[in-house]
Design a protein around this motif. Structure first.
Motif, PDB file in Angstrom:
ATOM      1  N   LEU A   5      -4.010   2.680  10.888  1.00  0.00           N
ATOM      2  CA  LEU A   5      -4.456   3.917  10.571  1.00  0.00           C
ATOM      3  C   LEU A   5      -5.084   4.653  10.685  1.00  0.00           C
ATOM      4  CD1 LEU A   5      -4.315   1.498   6.593  1.00  0.00           C
ATOM      5  CD2 LEU A   5      -2.446   2.545   7.926  1.00  0.00           C
ATOM      6  N   ASN A  26      -2.160  10.617   9.139  1.00  0.00           N
ATOM      7  CA  ASN A  26      -2.553  12.174   8.167  1.00  0.00           C
ATOM      8  C   ASN A  26      -1.660  13.189   9.379  1.00  0.00           C
ATOM      9  OD1 ASN A  26      -1.891  13.909   5.826  1.00  0.00           O
ATOM     10  ND2 ASN A  26      -3.693  14.077   6.856  1.00  0.00           N
ATOM     11  N   VAL A  28       2.270  11.389   7.221  1.00  0.00           N
ATOM     12  CA  VAL A  28       2.423  11.981   6.000  1.00  0.00           C
ATOM     13  C   VAL A  28       1.995  13.035   6.324  1.00  0.00           C
ATOM     14  CG1 VAL A  28       0.633  11.600   4.384  1.00  0.00           C
ATOM     15  CG2 VAL A  28       0.738   9.565   5.970  1.00  0.00           C
ATOM     16  N   ALA A  31       2.921   8.660  -0.316  1.00  0.00           N
ATOM     17  CA  ALA A  31       2.429   9.534  -0.181  1.00  0.00           C
ATOM     18  C   ALA A  31       2.879  10.630  -1.059  1.00  0.00           C
ATOM     19  CB  ALA A  31       2.622  10.147   1.360  1.00  0.00           C
ATOM     20  N   SER A  50      -0.591   6.077   0.723  1.00  0.00           N
ATOM     21  CA  SER A  50      -1.649   6.928   1.306  1.00  0.00           C
ATOM     22  C   SER A  50      -1.622   8.610  -0.057  1.00  0.00           C
ATOM     23  CB  SER A  50      -0.877   7.725   2.480  1.00  0.00           C
ATOM     24  OG  SER A  50      -1.070   8.473   3.357  1.00  0.00           O
ATOM     25  N   HIS A 104      -4.298   4.418   1.064  1.00  0.00           N
ATOM     26  CA  HIS A 104      -4.654   5.104   2.982  1.00  0.00           C
ATOM     27  C   HIS A 104      -5.158   6.442   2.626  1.00  0.00           C
ATOM     28  CE1 HIS A 104      -3.027   7.291   6.020  1.00  0.00           C
ATOM     29  NE2 HIS A 104      -3.951   6.857   6.622  1.00  0.00           N
TER      30      HIS A 104
END
Length: 375
Positions: free
Chosen positions: A17, A88, A126, A182, A234, A266
């Motif tokens: 991550l 992300n 994301v 997310a 997320s 996350h």
């Protein structure tokens, strides 16, 4: 509370991550096909100025670099397909020249530079954040189209609400599934009118972090979950700077674990790493920090050191965290480089102090930083 969805999960599910990946502005300018460098910021009007700022800080930055350059010392780890990799992406991928009106900063990567992402081919990007619509809904749709064409899954944004709320469904490599949901919250700077609806592109937007939101998300997750699935949620939330964890965030993260049966939270938005916590065996990352950015020549990032980045490598077993390793990097010349010993020690001290607030410790085990926590 039990987590029945995870009882048939494989013995180990290794993940990787990262926080915010910002490939626009100065970074886009050093790639093979830079965008028009015009900016609409209050102080900087040309994206190439961020390259010059980086050069004043750390020396010459090459131009026209290949797709591997930005990832530098982290490339092998980011491209490790034995782990499910979730990052992300905090920029649009678009040639659209019309920025979102009234917004002070606009990040974009030229679609011709998509090789910068296919070089590592993350399992999931994301998009539920406060920069993916910097170049309007047209820019978001082009971002989605570009990622689709490149074979990179995305989550948290869509051409309509249903797509924005839909999870990315990944294989864990052993016959079970990893679901990634997310959403973005307004306290990270996401405009409320970026929310996707039945007929407009946008993100999965959370206006408030309360019990009603938890119940809605629990229903959404359950509508997709199958026995044996592992679930990651997320979330883009919170301020850019500072180490304080809002109590609303902590309550919401605990509720995601306890009531929505989420296996890992996350969190991202902060430009530097924040605390992590293990709650009922589940990992909560409150703020992963930036992984790559073009801020290295901007003085106001101190004392938080957004030039130092972490990759998080948790391994979960039946949804529970088994181990967590952290790998530090430094952003130098718009590239991820190995940390110097003093920088590594500084970052270790910061994240260990933050982890201790919630019963964790971080030690230097040599090859990696290793996390421990109270059972």
């Amino acid at each position: 509370m039990s987590h029945p969805s995870s009882t048939n999960a494989p013995a180990d599910l290794p993940l990787l991550l990262g926080g915010d990946v910002m490939l626009g502005r100065g970074i886009d300018q050093i790639l093979a096909t830079p965008s028009d460098p015009i900016l609409f910021e209050g102080y900087v009007r040309d994206a190439r100025e961020y390259v010059r700022l980086a050069e004043r800080k750390n020396g010459p930055v090459p131009r026209g670099v290949d797709a591997r350059y930005v990832w530098g010392a982290a490339r092998e780890m980011l491209a490790d397909r034995t782990r499910r990799r979730i990052l992300n992406l905090e920029n649009a991928i678009t040639t659209n020249d019309t920025p979102w009106p009234g917004k002070g900063i606009h990040y974009r990567l030229n679609p011709a530079n998509i090789g910068c992402l296919t070089e590592i081919t993350p399992d999931c990007l994301v998009l539920a954040n406060n920069h993916v619509l910097d170049w309007g809904r047209a820019g978001l749709v082009e971002t989605l189209d570009t990622l689709d064409a490149a074979g990179i899954a995305s989550v948290g944004a869509g051409r309509d609400r249903a797509e924005a709320e839909r999870p990315a469904i990944l294989s864990d490599g052993h016959g079970a599934r990893l679901l990634v949901f997310a959403a973005g919250h307004g306290d990270s700077g996401v405009p409320a009118d970026w929310a996707a609806d039945e007929s407009s592109a946008g993100i999965h937007y959370l206006p408030i972090l309360d019990e009603t939101a938890v119940k809605r998300l629990a229903g959404l997750i359950d509508s997709h979950r199958q026995p044996g699935d592992t679930v990651v949620f997320s979330i883009h939330w919170g301020s850019n700077w500072g180490y304080q964890i809002p109590e609303t965030h902590r309550r919401f993260a605990h509720a995601l674990v306890d009531e929505a049966n989420v296996d890992l939270v996350h969190g991202h938005s902060s430009h530097h790493p924040r605390a992590f916590e293990v709650h009922n065996g589940r990992l909560i990352l409150y703020g992963c920090g930036d992984l790559i950015n073009d801020y290295e020549g901007i003085g106001e990032t101190t004392p938080y050191r957004s030039d130092l980045a972490l990759l998080y490598r948790p391994t979960v077993r039946r949804g529970r965290l088994e181990r967590l390793e952290l790998d530090p990097f430094a952003i130098r010349r718009l590239q991820l480089q190995a940390c110097s010993p003093p920088d590594r020690d500084w970052l270790l001290g910061v994240i260990d102090r933050q982890a201790q607030r919630f019963g964790g410790r971080v030690i230097d085990s040599g090859a990696h930083l290793t996390c421990r926590w109270e059972e």
